[in-house]
Design an enzyme around this catalytic site. Sequence first.
Site, PDB file in Angstrom:
ATOM      1  N   LEU A  32      30.160  16.466  24.030  1.00 17.51           N
ATOM      2  CA  LEU A  32      31.603  16.692  23.966  1.00 17.51           C
ATOM      3  C   LEU A  32      32.382  15.397  23.763  1.00 17.51           C
ATOM      4  O   LEU A  32      33.476  15.415  23.203  1.00 17.51           O
ATOM      5  CB  LEU A  32      32.089  17.377  25.247  1.00 17.51           C
ATOM      6  CG  LEU A  32      31.560  18.787  25.504  1.00 17.51           C
ATOM      7  CD1 LEU A  32      32.030  19.296  26.852  1.00 17.51           C
ATOM      8  CD2 LEU A  32      32.007  19.735  24.391  1.00 17.51           C
ATOM      9  N   GLY A  33      31.845  14.302  24.234  1.00 19.46           N
ATOM     10  CA  GLY A  33      32.536  13.027  24.094  1.00 19.46           C
ATOM     11  C   GLY A  33      31.677  11.892  24.583  1.00 19.46           C
ATOM     12  O   GLY A  33      30.685  12.096  25.284  1.00 19.46           O
ATOM     13  N   GLY A  35      31.917   7.313  25.381  1.00 21.27           N
ATOM     14  CA  GLY A  35      32.728   6.110  25.473  1.00 21.27           C
ATOM     15  C   GLY A  35      31.992   5.056  26.258  1.00 21.27           C
ATOM     16  O   GLY A  35      30.785   5.174  26.513  1.00 21.27           O
ATOM     17  N   TYR A  37      32.121   4.510  29.307  1.00 21.40           N
ATOM     18  CA  TYR A  37      31.677   5.054  30.580  1.00 21.40           C
ATOM     19  C   TYR A  37      30.325   5.746  30.469  1.00 21.40           C
ATOM     20  O   TYR A  37      29.599   5.917  31.445  1.00 21.40           O
ATOM     21  CB  TYR A  37      32.694   6.075  31.099  1.00 21.40           C
ATOM     22  CG  TYR A  37      32.809   7.289  30.193  1.00 21.40           C
ATOM     23  CD1 TYR A  37      31.999   8.405  30.386  1.00 21.40           C
ATOM     24  CD2 TYR A  37      33.700   7.298  29.131  1.00 21.40           C
ATOM     25  CE1 TYR A  37      32.077   9.501  29.547  1.00 21.40           C
ATOM     26  CE2 TYR A  37      33.792   8.377  28.292  1.00 21.40           C
ATOM     27  CZ  TYR A  37      32.977   9.485  28.500  1.00 21.40           C
ATOM     28  OH  TYR A  37      33.057  10.562  27.658  1.00 21.40           O
ATOM     29  N   GLY A  38      29.955   6.238  29.284  1.00 21.00           N
ATOM     30  CA  GLY A  38      28.764   7.052  29.095  1.00 21.00           C
ATOM     31  C   GLY A  38      29.071   8.188  28.147  1.00 21.00           C
ATOM     32  O   GLY A  38      29.655   7.985  27.082  1.00 21.00           O
ATOM     33  N   VAL A  40      29.817  12.832  27.849  1.00 22.76           N
ATOM     34  CA  VAL A  40      30.025  14.153  28.444  1.00 22.76           C
ATOM     35  C   VAL A  40      29.303  15.167  27.570  1.00 22.76           C
ATOM     36  O   VAL A  40      29.501  15.199  26.351  1.00 22.76           O
ATOM     37  CB  VAL A  40      31.526  14.495  28.561  1.00 22.76           C
ATOM     38  CG1 VAL A  40      31.703  15.904  29.113  1.00 22.76           C
ATOM     39  CG2 VAL A  40      32.236  13.493  29.457  1.00 22.76           C
ATOM     40  N   LYS A  55      29.185  15.016  33.119  1.00 24.49           N
ATOM     41  CA  LYS A  55      29.614  13.637  32.905  1.00 24.49           C
ATOM     42  C   LYS A  55      28.475  12.717  33.333  1.00 24.49           C
ATOM     43  O   LYS A  55      28.064  12.728  34.496  1.00 24.49           O
ATOM     44  CB  LYS A  55      30.880  13.317  33.688  1.00 24.49           C
ATOM     45  CG  LYS A  55      31.356  11.894  33.456  1.00 24.49           C
ATOM     46  CD  LYS A  55      32.753  11.657  34.004  1.00 24.49           C
ATOM     47  CE  LYS A  55      33.233  10.263  33.680  1.00 24.49           C
ATOM     48  NZ  LYS A  55      34.593   9.992  34.146  1.00 24.49           N
ATOM     49  N   ASP A 147      46.027   6.342  35.384  1.00 26.96           N
ATOM     50  CA  ASP A 147      45.544   6.435  34.000  1.00 26.96           C
ATOM     51  C   ASP A 147      46.007   7.735  33.350  1.00 26.96           C
ATOM     52  O   ASP A 147      45.216   8.430  32.689  1.00 26.96           O
ATOM     53  CB  ASP A 147      44.022   6.334  33.970  1.00 26.96           C
ATOM     54  CG  ASP A 147      43.487   5.906  32.598  1.00 26.96           C
ATOM     55  OD1 ASP A 147      44.299   5.488  31.751  1.00 26.96           O
ATOM     56  OD2 ASP A 147      42.270   6.008  32.381  1.00 26.96           O
TER      57      ASP A 147
END
Length: 427
Positions: A32-33, A35, A37-38, A40, A55, A147
């Site tokens: 799904l996504g 970045g 951070y890792g 999803v 996540k 954020d």
Amino acid sequence: MSSLALEELCHLTAQSLTSLELPDHFRVIKQLGEGSYGEVLLAIHKEKGTPMALKLCPRRSSSRLSFLREYCVSLSLSAHPSIIGVFGIVFQTPLLFGFAQEVAAWGDLFQIILPQVGVPPLWAQRVLSQLSLALDFLHSKALVHCDVKPENVLLCGPECRLVKLSDFGLTKHMGSRIRGTRGPVPYSAPELTIEGDEGEGGGDEGEGLSDIGGDVTAAADISGNANANANVNVSGNAKVPAAALSPGPWRLALPSLDSWALGVLTFCLLTGCFPWERSCPSDPLYKDFSRWFESRDDAGGTGRTGSSGVELSADEDEKEKLGIAHLPPAQFRSFTPLALSLFRGLLTPDPQVRATPREALQYLRGPWVNEREGEGERGEGRVEGERGGETGGEREEERGEGGGTSAKTQPFISLSVEPVVDSHCEH
């Protein structure tokens, strides 16, 4: 939630953190996504048959404590209808930390913002209504999100009928210390924005907010073409020069930071643009806004208004004498008095008198965009490919009285962000 209670919850969660192999428990459908951070993943729980958004954060780049903290904060807030739901599933693999949350089938808010157009005003009002309640709930727990931006608002229904705040990786306890921000960070409040040499060499200790809004590069418009005006393009695929976003001196995490970001987000929804690049005097767009704000206060305005609309400090004759001094800056001129009143509350430069998210609810009783400005401009489709918008004043070039062309205003900001469903585990 007190810091002590959160610490205890993290400790208990760490003791029960399950070790597993992902394929043994989940059937992964797609990514799904992703970045810094890792990533999803959309997955089906093999035993329950429940779709989930996993996540996943690489252990090599994510601290165990920050991961547990984000999970515990998310879990403690997820009962609210306007905050993304979190399942009680938290685990580790040899390479990853992970937890399961609700699937947002319609993507995130940024995906539906049409550049230089935005979304229909009714959708924007729905978003403000739901996010105001979500932030009010979060603030009641003595937490500050830190954020708030379209990428962190997930869509769980069509036409923004159900949106949910997500990504609590940067959430702080109220009153805790955070770093100021440098570089183009449109959502950052003026009290958080740093200019010049302030805070250089401030040390390594602490956590910063310099990643709010994504990474930065220059001289490209939303289509990726070179821009002679050297507008700023914010892209999750680009690398930020370290000097541009270096951490500054300490600030305090207060709810007023979320109020400011909510105001900027609302502007983006209504225009498909950022109101400015940075909320500091060196930014010409913000400087115009600040002058307008101060000119009204100098003429007798309070800077805070009620649900009746913008507070007028003079009668019509006096306003004519004052002329342009009381005109809002170009990027705000398409809005009704009610919407201007909303922005003057949420975007009050003084954080001590800035409106709270709950106070913003009083501005939902009427239209936000002037009819002649809104007619035929608010598309309802999804943005395909690169996502983003430009600062609002640029549309003034194409308008004027009676739909004519006005004088060219300042060059404006261009925004595009990589598709990310959720954000940072690490701080």
